[in-house]
Design an enzyme around this catalytic site. Sequence first.
Site, PDB file in Angstrom:
ATOM      1  N   ARG A  58      -6.650   0.601   1.740  1.00 55.35           N
ATOM      2  CA  ARG A  58      -5.355   1.286   1.725  1.00 55.35           C
ATOM      3  C   ARG A  58      -5.281   2.341   2.824  1.00 55.35           C
ATOM      4  O   ARG A  58      -4.326   3.130   2.876  1.00 55.35           O
ATOM      5  CB  ARG A  58      -5.138   1.918   0.343  1.00 55.35           C
ATOM      6  N   LYS A  59      -6.242   2.373   3.731  1.00 56.49           N
ATOM      7  CA  LYS A  59      -6.236   3.339   4.834  1.00 56.49           C
ATOM      8  C   LYS A  59      -5.314   2.836   5.944  1.00 56.49           C
ATOM      9  O   LYS A  59      -5.737   2.582   7.078  1.00 56.49           O
ATOM     10  CB  LYS A  59      -7.656   3.555   5.358  1.00 56.49           C
ATOM     11  N   THR A  60      -4.050   2.689   5.593  1.00 58.80           N
ATOM     12  CA  THR A  60      -3.065   2.131   6.514  1.00 58.80           C
ATOM     13  C   THR A  60      -2.166   3.238   7.069  1.00 58.80           C
ATOM     14  O   THR A  60      -2.237   4.381   6.636  1.00 58.80           O
ATOM     15  CB  THR A  60      -2.210   1.083   5.777  1.00 58.80           C
ATOM     16  N   HIS A  77      -8.239  -3.245  10.072  1.00 63.41           N
ATOM     17  CA  HIS A  77      -6.913  -2.737  10.450  1.00 63.41           C
ATOM     18  C   HIS A  77      -6.933  -1.379  11.137  1.00 63.41           C
ATOM     19  O   HIS A  77      -5.960  -1.007  11.768  1.00 63.41           O
ATOM     20  CB  HIS A  77      -6.002  -2.669   9.224  1.00 63.41           C
TER      21      HIS A  77
END
Length: 307
Positions: free
Chosen positions: A151-153, A289
């Site tokens: 979730r480190k987006t 990502h």
Amino acid sequence: MSSGGSKDASDLLPGQNLAHILPPSWRSEVQRWFDEDTPSFDWAGFVVGEEEQEAILWGKSGGVLAGVPFFDEVFKYAGCTVEWILQEGSAIPPDSKTKVAIVRGQARQLLLGERVALNTLSRCSGIATVSRRFRDLAREAGWKGTIAGTRKTTPGFRLVEKYGMMVGGVDPHRHDLSSMVMLKDNHIWATGSITSAIHSVRRVAGFSLLINVECQNLDEAREAIEAGGNIIMLDNLVGDELHDTAKTLKDQFKGKREFLIEASGGITENGLSGRIGPNIDILSTSAVHQGCPHVDFSLKIQPKKRS
């Protein structure tokens, strides 16, 4: 629970389209992108005017094509049409200039959407490219588990980044705080123990949400399983400690508890092989990502023929 049960992008059947799972609400983001990129007058647009033109989308670096629905919607908003030559998920060959799509519309509108569309496509394709490499490395090693992005987006851009992961063939993990319960070290320290944290959250989360618990060692993992954790995240464990811990847990609770073991923390392409193993079900990493090179695209309006 067993590993290897979920499909990745390479398992999709012909005709299946990941764009079909996008929520209808995402289209409202396109106007926000335009508002940011053109907050006032489009000065240069005055030069090219309203004449109908054709522009070629070129892929200029190797990678996996991803982000087609976003590119389409940007140009739809600008009143243009897109004809794709390559399908989403296709490999763009390196060291060549590859025709990817044709965009048609008024010259000013083509240029209005150009940078917004290219930036989105380049970022999404870059994530898909790295995700595909991770997926392929794992499969080549014979591992059948799940590689997942974290979730480190980027705030406000998560949907595009998660979409790129799926096109590349890795699991998007949880999309937000509401998708799954994840109890990390701060939750446990604030609550007092793993057991109290699990019991407390289960009362409000109900039966339908999985509980993922971050554990630092074998004892914490045992406690999480006994308290009802569904996914045991062995955080920053490496080498023999990781694999011995995973095997001990699987052997001890075989036939008694169902759970998955997730390895996480600092997983890179170079270190991937050391984390995979028969007792590891999930590898979660931000490397698919964060810091990904973008795939290079350009959009070129075809020169007017001289009479």
